[in-house]
Design an enzyme around this catalytic site. Structure first.
Site, short mmCIF file in Angstrom:
data_model
loop_
_atom_site.label_atom_id
_atom_site.label_comp_id
_atom_site.label_asym_id
_atom_site.label_seq_id
_atom_site.Cartn_x
_atom_site.Cartn_y
_atom_site.Cartn_z
N ARG A 157 36.66 16.81 -6.80
CA ARG A 157 35.42 16.77 -7.59
C ARG A 157 35.50 15.64 -8.61
O ARG A 157 36.56 15.03 -8.81
CB ARG A 157 35.22 18.13 -8.24
CG ARG A 157 34.87 19.22 -7.21
CD ARG A 157 34.96 20.60 -7.82
NE ARG A 157 34.16 20.69 -9.04
CZ ARG A 157 34.35 21.63 -9.97
NH1 ARG A 157 35.32 22.53 -9.83
NH2 ARG A 157 33.59 21.66 -11.04
N ASP B 125 5.17 2.43 4.06
CA ASP B 125 5.87 3.35 4.97
C ASP B 125 6.47 2.62 6.18
O ASP B 125 6.70 3.21 7.22
CB ASP B 125 4.92 4.48 5.42
CG ASP B 125 3.75 3.99 6.28
OD1 ASP B 125 3.58 2.77 6.43
OD2 ASP B 125 3.02 4.85 6.80
N LEU C 289 0.85 -1.20 0.00
CA LEU C 289 0.00 0.00 0.00
C LEU C 289 0.88 1.24 0.00
O LEU C 289 1.63 1.49 0.94
CB LEU C 289 -0.91 0.01 1.23
CG LEU C 289 -1.75 -1.26 1.46
CD1 LEU C 289 -2.69 -1.04 2.65
CD2 LEU C 289 -2.53 -1.65 0.22
N ARG D 19 1.12 13.98 6.90
CA ARG D 19 1.91 14.41 8.05
C ARG D 19 3.36 14.74 7.70
O ARG D 19 4.09 15.33 8.49
CB ARG D 19 1.84 13.33 9.15
CG ARG D 19 0.46 13.24 9.79
CD ARG D 19 0.24 11.94 10.56
NE ARG D 19 -0.17 10.83 9.71
CZ ARG D 19 -0.51 9.62 10.14
NH1 ARG D 19 -0.46 9.38 11.44
NH2 ARG D 19 -0.87 8.67 9.30
N GLY E 160 -8.82 5.50 2.37
CA GLY E 160 -8.46 4.62 3.48
C GLY E 160 -7.81 3.33 3.02
O GLY E 160 -7.81 3.00 1.83
N THR E 161 -7.25 2.60 4.00
CA THR E 161 -6.46 1.41 3.66
C THR E 161 -7.31 0.28 3.07
O THR E 161 -6.83 -0.48 2.22
CB THR E 161 -5.71 0.90 4.91
OG1 THR E 161 -6.58 0.95 6.04
CG2 THR E 161 -4.49 1.76 5.21
N GLN F 97 -5.30 3.80 -7.01
CA GLN F 97 -6.42 4.15 -6.14
C GLN F 97 -6.72 5.63 -6.44
O GLN F 97 -5.88 6.49 -6.18
CB GLN F 97 -6.01 3.97 -4.67
CG GLN F 97 -7.13 4.25 -3.69
CD GLN F 97 -6.64 4.35 -2.25
OE1 GLN F 97 -5.44 4.55 -2.00
NE2 GLN F 97 -7.56 4.24 -1.31
N ALA G 198 58.35 31.08 -9.18
CA ALA G 198 57.21 31.59 -8.41
C ALA G 198 56.66 32.85 -9.07
O ALA G 198 57.41 33.64 -9.64
CB ALA G 198 57.65 31.89 -6.98
N ARG H 108 57.71 37.26 -14.94
CA ARG H 108 57.24 38.24 -13.95
C ARG H 108 58.09 39.47 -14.14
O ARG H 108 59.24 39.38 -14.59
CB ARG H 108 57.36 37.68 -12.53
CG ARG H 108 58.76 37.31 -12.14
CD ARG H 108 58.80 36.58 -10.80
NE ARG H 108 60.17 36.34 -10.39
CZ ARG H 108 60.58 35.28 -9.69
NH1 ARG H 108 59.72 34.35 -9.34
NH2 ARG H 108 61.83 35.16 -9.33
C1 UD1 Z 1 -2.24 2.05 9.75
C2 UD1 Z 1 -3.28 1.14 10.43
C3 UD1 Z 1 -2.95 1.03 11.92
C4 UD1 Z 1 -1.53 0.49 12.09
C5 UD1 Z 1 -0.53 1.32 11.29
C6 UD1 Z 1 0.83 0.64 11.26
C7 UD1 Z 1 -5.43 1.41 9.25
C8 UD1 Z 1 -6.76 2.08 9.29
N1 UD1 Z 1 -4.59 1.71 10.26
O1 UD1 Z 1 -2.36 3.33 10.32
O2 UD1 Z 1 -3.84 0.17 12.55
O3 UD1 Z 1 -1.18 0.47 13.45
O4 UD1 Z 1 -0.95 1.48 9.93
O5 UD1 Z 1 1.79 1.48 10.72
O6 UD1 Z 1 -5.18 0.63 8.37
N2 UD1 Z 1 -2.71 4.07 2.11
C9 UD1 Z 1 -3.18 3.98 0.82
N3 UD1 Z 1 -4.39 4.54 0.54
C10 UD1 Z 1 -5.15 5.18 1.45
C11 UD1 Z 1 -4.64 5.27 2.78
C12 UD1 Z 1 -3.42 4.70 3.07
O7 UD1 Z 1 -2.53 3.40 -0.05
O8 UD1 Z 1 -6.24 5.66 1.10
C13 UD1 Z 1 -1.39 3.45 2.43
C14 UD1 Z 1 -0.36 4.47 2.86
O9 UD1 Z 1 0.40 4.91 1.74
C15 UD1 Z 1 0.50 3.69 3.86
C16 UD1 Z 1 -0.44 2.62 4.40
O10 UD1 Z 1 -1.53 2.57 3.51
O11 UD1 Z 1 1.59 3.06 3.24
C17 UD1 Z 1 -0.91 2.95 5.82
O12 UD1 Z 1 -1.61 4.18 5.80
P1 UD1 Z 1 -1.39 5.30 6.92
O13 UD1 Z 1 -2.27 6.43 6.61
O14 UD1 Z 1 0.03 5.53 7.14
O15 UD1 Z 1 -2.03 4.51 8.17
P2 UD1 Z 1 -1.68 4.66 9.71
O16 UD1 Z 1 -2.42 5.82 10.26
O17 UD1 Z 1 -0.22 4.62 9.92
CA CA Z 2 1.57 4.69 8.58
#
Ligand code: UD1
Ligand code: CA
Length: 454
Positions: free
Chosen positions: A326, A104, A9, A16, A79-80, A74, A416, A433
């Site tokens: 360099r 991440d 993902l 942030r 959301g995840t 996406q 020199a 010189r």
């Molecule tokens: C998420 C988990 C949390 C967990 C944590 C671990 C959920 C709701 N929460 O929180 O339980 O403890 O990871 O690090 O899953 N992403 C997408 N599309 C989206 C949203 C996110 O691809 O619409 C991807 C982000 O790029 C990232 C990952 O999903 O790589 C996690 O998303 P992030 O927003 O970082 O979730 P957390 O708040 O860290």
């Molecule tokens: Ca995260």
């Protein structure tokens, strides 16, 4: 080995981080964090990876060429769970298991993932870990009998749930059919108005508790980014020390994993070693140096605050302090490049020295040459670059300018203060010189004139 495909993902906005750059391309200890995830994913999964991309998809996709991966998109970051749904077309008919990873979380190890895969037998499984400071992560809510009830996000958690130390690592292993069936039932009634992937565990899930928390660091902001790099650099320092390299302060050692350091080398604090760099046996790198894509052979000294890029430092040479090598600088060995010397695209053969305040660009310097203090190759005429050739055994006095193109014959001596515009034959003296004039008593007479006028 069981058939497993990774689902990475990486579509999140990375809000942030407060940056225009996609989060997963941020550098962690010398390379983008997504590379760590992809390398690990491809190492533990038999069938490569599907990567979910969102904003700046093009940049990430072109960066990931070369991995066994395909890409899905996406459209909106809802959301995840919605991110996983974006991969439905690619994964729904997949017969093996899907390993879901977050782009991440670069520190997750192969060993932990392998143990998780081997120990997961339910249709849906996830990995948890106990953290001393669980802030920011989803918490695992268990029933009285220890079974998993649900995962609650920090923003949705009540004060009791916030006290829970067991967190969701965001890593799951699921059978494809079951995964998409459960995703169909998820809503976004929560604090963030997002579709949470965590909700797939509500219908029952296997849980695997990882042993150590360090590797489960989600990089959501710049503080976590710094922490991840620090951890990797520190581990690397420990590894080198085990192999016989002295690192005087392992907490200020900034070294890419592509760097090779041989034993009995010493690295002082605040040194940055990047790219395809090699530091040879017994060599010493003093504080504050940055060396990138360069070879430093055995028994060299790179003194304080030097910058060395795309260069070669032959054995038993000494560079710095405050020297700049360099790209294209090549020292053949036993050379001395002293303070405030800049070298560019220049080869300097054995035993030659430029000890102070010099610029050598587009030059060939033979063996046993002494370049005096303040020497400058005037290599650029405003349009093109020209070459200075200084053959073996030449002695160059202080404050000399070579107006290139120009060639100095073997064993010649340049006086020199000379500006050299013409070639100099072998074993000759070149001097250009104006002659010195002494006016005897001039100062005394001037004093007398001034005192009369008063
Ligand atoms: C998420 C988990 C949390 C967990 C944590 C671990 C959920 C709701 N929460 O929180 O339980 O403890 O990871 O690090 O899953 N992403 C997408 N599309 C989206 C949203 C996110 O691809 O619409 C991807 C982000 O790029 C990232 C990952 O999903 O790589 C996690 O998303 P992030 O927003 O970082 O979730 P957390 O708040 O860290
Ligand atoms: Ca995260």
């Amino acid at each position: 080995m069981m058939n497993v495909k990774a689902l990475v993902l990486a579509a999140g906005k990375g809000t942030r981080m407060k940056s225009k750059k996609p989060k997963v391309l941020f550098d962690v200890a010398g390379k983008p964090m997504i590379d760590y995830v992809m390398e690990t994913a491809c190492a533990v999964c038999s069938d490569g990876a599907v990567v979910v991309l969102g904003e700046a998809a093009g940049d990430i996709q072109s960066h990931l060429q070369g991995y066994n991966s395909e890409f899905v998109f996406q459209k909106e970051q809802k959301g995840t769970a919605d991110a996983v749904l974006a991969a439905r077309g690619s994964l729904e008919d997949y017969n093996g298991k899907v390993l879901i990873l977050c782009g991440d979380m670069p520190l997750v190890s192969r060993e932990s993932l392998k143990a998780f895969i081997e120990n997961s037998v339910s249709p849906v499984n996830f990995m948890s870990v106990k953290k001393k400071n669980p802030e920011g992560y989803g918490r695992v809510v268990r029933g009285a009998d220890g079974s998993v009830i649900r995962i609650v996000e920090e923003k949705d958690a009540n004060s009791n749930e916030k006290k829970l130390k067991e967190i969701n690592t965001g890593i799951y292993l699921a059978e494809s059919k079951e995964l998409f069936k459960r995703l169909g039932n998820i809503n976004n009634n929560n604090a963030q108005g997002e579709y949470y992937l965590t909700d797939i565990v509500k219908d029952g899930a296997g849980i695997f508790v990882a042993e150590t928390e360090e590797e489960f660091l989600g990089i959501n902001d710049r503080a976590a980014l710094a922490e991840a790099s620090k951890r990797i650099w520190r581990n690397r320092a420990d590894e080198y020390m085990k192999n016989g390299v002295s690192i005087t302060d392992p907490d200020s050692f900034y070294c890419d994993d592509s760097v090779e350091i041989e034993n009995d080398a010493t690295i002082y604090p605040n040194v940055t070693l990047k790219g395809e760099t090699k530091i040879g046996e017994g060599s010493v790198v003093y504080p504050g140096c940055r060396i990138a894509d360069s070879v430093v052979e055995d028994f060299c000294e790179i003194k304080d605050n030097c910058v060395v890029t795309e260069s070669f430092v032959g054995r038993e040479s000494s560079v710095g302090p405050m020297a700049h090598l360099r790209p294209g600088s090549k020292l053949y060995g036993k050379n001395k490049i002293g303070n405030f010397v800049e070298v560019k695209k220049t080869e300097i053969h054995e035993n030659s020295k430029a000890s102070h305040l010099t610029y050598l660009g587009d030059a060939y310097i033979g063996k046993d040459v002494n370049i005096g203090c303040g020497t400058i190759t005037c290599n650029y005429d405003g349009i093109s670059k020209h070459k200075t050739i200084i053959n073996d055994g030449v002695f160059v006095g202080s404050d000399v300018q070579f107006v290139a193109p120009v060639e100095i014959g073997k064993d010649a001596l340049i006086a020199a203060g000379s500006t050299v515009t013409k070639d100099v034959p072998d074993e000759s003296l070149a001097i250009s010189r104006s002659e010195q004039v002494n006016k005897e008593g001039w100062v005394r007479k001037r004093k007398q004139i001034y005192s009369r006028e008063k």
